[in-house]
Design a protein around this motif. Structure first.
Motif, PDB file in Angstrom:
ATOM      1  N   ARG B  56       0.697  -1.325  -0.059  1.00 33.86           N
ATOM      2  CA  ARG B  56      -0.037   0.098  -0.022  1.00 33.86           C
ATOM      3  C   ARG B  56       0.826   1.183  -0.061  1.00 33.86           C
ATOM      4  O   ARG B  56       0.293   2.249  -0.477  1.00 33.86           O
ATOM      5  N   PHE B  57       1.893   1.214   0.481  1.00 33.61           N
ATOM      6  CA  PHE B  57       2.811   2.367   0.667  1.00 33.61           C
ATOM      7  C   PHE B  57       3.863   2.599   0.181  1.00 33.61           C
ATOM      8  O   PHE B  57       4.457   3.575   0.021  1.00 33.61           O
ATOM      9  N   ALA B  58       4.695   1.447  -0.350  1.00 27.33           N
ATOM     10  CA  ALA B  58       5.818   1.807  -1.191  1.00 27.33           C
ATOM     11  C   ALA B  58       5.463   2.254  -2.617  1.00 27.33           C
ATOM     12  O   ALA B  58       4.786   1.722  -3.128  1.00 27.33           O
ATOM     13  N   THR B  59       6.284   3.423  -2.949  1.00 30.60           N
ATOM     14  CA  THR B  59       5.917   3.997  -4.288  1.00 30.60           C
ATOM     15  C   THR B  59       7.068   4.116  -4.991  1.00 30.60           C
ATOM     16  O   THR B  59       8.204   4.114  -4.618  1.00 30.60           O
ATOM     17  N   PRO B  60       7.088   3.264  -6.114  1.00 37.06           N
ATOM     18  CA  PRO B  60       8.139   3.122  -7.061  1.00 37.06           C
ATOM     19  C   PRO B  60       8.369   4.667  -7.648  1.00 37.06           C
ATOM     20  O   PRO B  60       7.717   5.619  -7.593  1.00 37.06           O
ATOM     21  N   CYS B  61       9.633   4.813  -8.119  1.00 38.27           N
ATOM     22  CA  CYS B  61      10.077   6.143  -8.411  1.00 38.27           C
ATOM     23  C   CYS B  61       9.433   6.272  -9.686  1.00 38.27           C
ATOM     24  O   CYS B  61       9.486   5.437 -10.616  1.00 38.27           O
ATOM     25  N   GLN B  62       8.771   7.566  -9.974  1.00 41.65           N
ATOM     26  CA  GLN B  62       8.122   7.680 -10.852  1.00 41.65           C
ATOM     27  C   GLN B  62       8.854   8.450 -12.053  1.00 41.65           C
ATOM     28  O   GLN B  62       9.276   9.580 -11.763  1.00 41.65           O
ATOM     29  N   GLY B  63       8.910   7.943 -13.261  1.00 47.56           N
ATOM     30  CA  GLY B  63       9.622   8.819 -14.379  1.00 47.56           C
ATOM     31  C   GLY B  63       8.167   9.568 -14.627  1.00 47.56           C
ATOM     32  O   GLY B  63       7.152   9.176 -14.782  1.00 47.56           O
ATOM     33  N   SER B  64       8.686  10.744 -14.824  1.00 47.90           N
ATOM     34  CA  SER B  64       7.514  11.819 -15.255  1.00 47.90           C
ATOM     35  C   SER B  64       7.494  11.186 -16.817  1.00 47.90           C
ATOM     36  O   SER B  64       8.257  10.311 -17.133  1.00 47.90           O
ATOM     37  N   GLU B  65       6.237  10.960 -17.438  1.00 46.35           N
ATOM     38  CA  GLU B  65       6.153  10.298 -18.489  1.00 46.35           C
ATOM     39  C   GLU B  65       7.275  10.509 -19.589  1.00 46.35           C
ATOM     40  O   GLU B  65       7.631   9.761 -20.720  1.00 46.35           O
TER      41      GLU B  65
END
Lengths: 189, 86
Positions: B56-65
């Motif tokens: 629920r809480f771990a967020t992958p590093c988001q490439g801005s698109e």
């Protein structure tokens, strides 16, 4: 196969056509924008150097992706063997009579009863982010691919060129280290 | 056939089972171990809570698109330079 279309390489158009695609492909696998950018750059440069080797059977993009895949494996190997990196603190005795058993002071502690309902807290997310950041990079990558991106075991093994038993050892070390970190930062009060 | 395992092995199986990938034999070994090991029992109990927290809480590093424009320019320049050499 006379009707097979022969593909050509047009490196002048690569950045405009493929930079975003390759960049996103790399980011999901290394979980870091800076490294993803470097990998894309290396891919393009290798592509130019190796363009004589392009036989025209695959589409340009497919060919570039195959180069990028090798770069990702190389990168993973590099961090896997790098010296002086953050190491995982051992939770179990490494040898002797007690080999494989919990080191007493690293063994799981009892968590407060409110551990369950504290779970909506945004501070929990911060604690988790910090604990994940503390993992050695090779463990963080495998952990994130498996747990967050929910990749199949086989897929990760292919992408990083590791064996399944390798993968489970890494997942296990990542999770015991994370558990200890979360216990200290969050659950043990 | 080896039934008895140490804590390191037991918790490895426990971690594997969090992804539904522990074999029947592994699960049997784990439950035998848990029958007499309080540390691993605790670990196992906490592990499912942690799995829930992670998912629920771990967020992958988001490439801005998209790759940022300045990065693209930089990339373009390096590519041109390489093209001249080849």
């Amino acid at each position: 196969m006379s009707d097979a279309k022969t593909h050509v390489l047009e490196p002048e158009k690569w950045v405009a056509k493929y930079a975003d695609y390759l960049y996103n492909y790399a980011i999901t696998r290394v979980d870091n924008q800076e490294i993803a950018k470097d990998l894309v750059q290396e891919t393009f440069l290798s592509g130019v150097k190796g363009k004589e080797g392009f036989k025209g059977q695959a589409a340009e993009r497919t060919w570039l992706i195959s180069i990028l895949k090798r770069k990702i494996i190389d990168y993973y190997r590099k961090i896997n063997s790098a010296k002086g990196q953050r190491e995982v603190r051992m939770n179990f005795y490494e040898d002797g009579e007690q080999k494989g058993n919990w080191i007493e002071e690293r063994a799981p502690q009892t968590w407060g009863n409110d551990a369950d309902h504290g779970i909506e807290n945004s501070e929990l997310k911060d604690a988790l982010d910090r604990c994940i950041d503390n993992l050695p990079e090779k463990y963080r990558i495998v952990f994130m691919l498996k747990t967050v991106q929910r990749y199949e075991t086989e897929e990760i093994c292919n992408e990083l060129d590791i064996t399944p038993s390798n993968l489970w050892v890494i997942i296990h070390r990542a999770r015991t280290q994370l558990r200890k970190c979360m216990e200290e930062k969050w659950f043990k009060n | 056939m080896k039934l008895s395992i140490n804590c390191d092995e037991a918790t490895t199986i426990c971690d594997k089972s969090q992804y539904g990938e522990a074999s029947l034999m592994e699960r049997i070994r784990l439950s035998l171990h848990l029958a007499f090991c309080r540390h691993c029992k605790k670990y196992t109990k906490q592990n499912s809570l942690l799995t829930d927290v992670y998912s629920r809480f771990a967020t992958p590093c988001q490439g801005s698109e998209q790759m940022p424009d300045e990065e693209k320019k930089d990339l373009e320049a390096k590519l041109q330079e390489e093209l001249k050499k080849n």
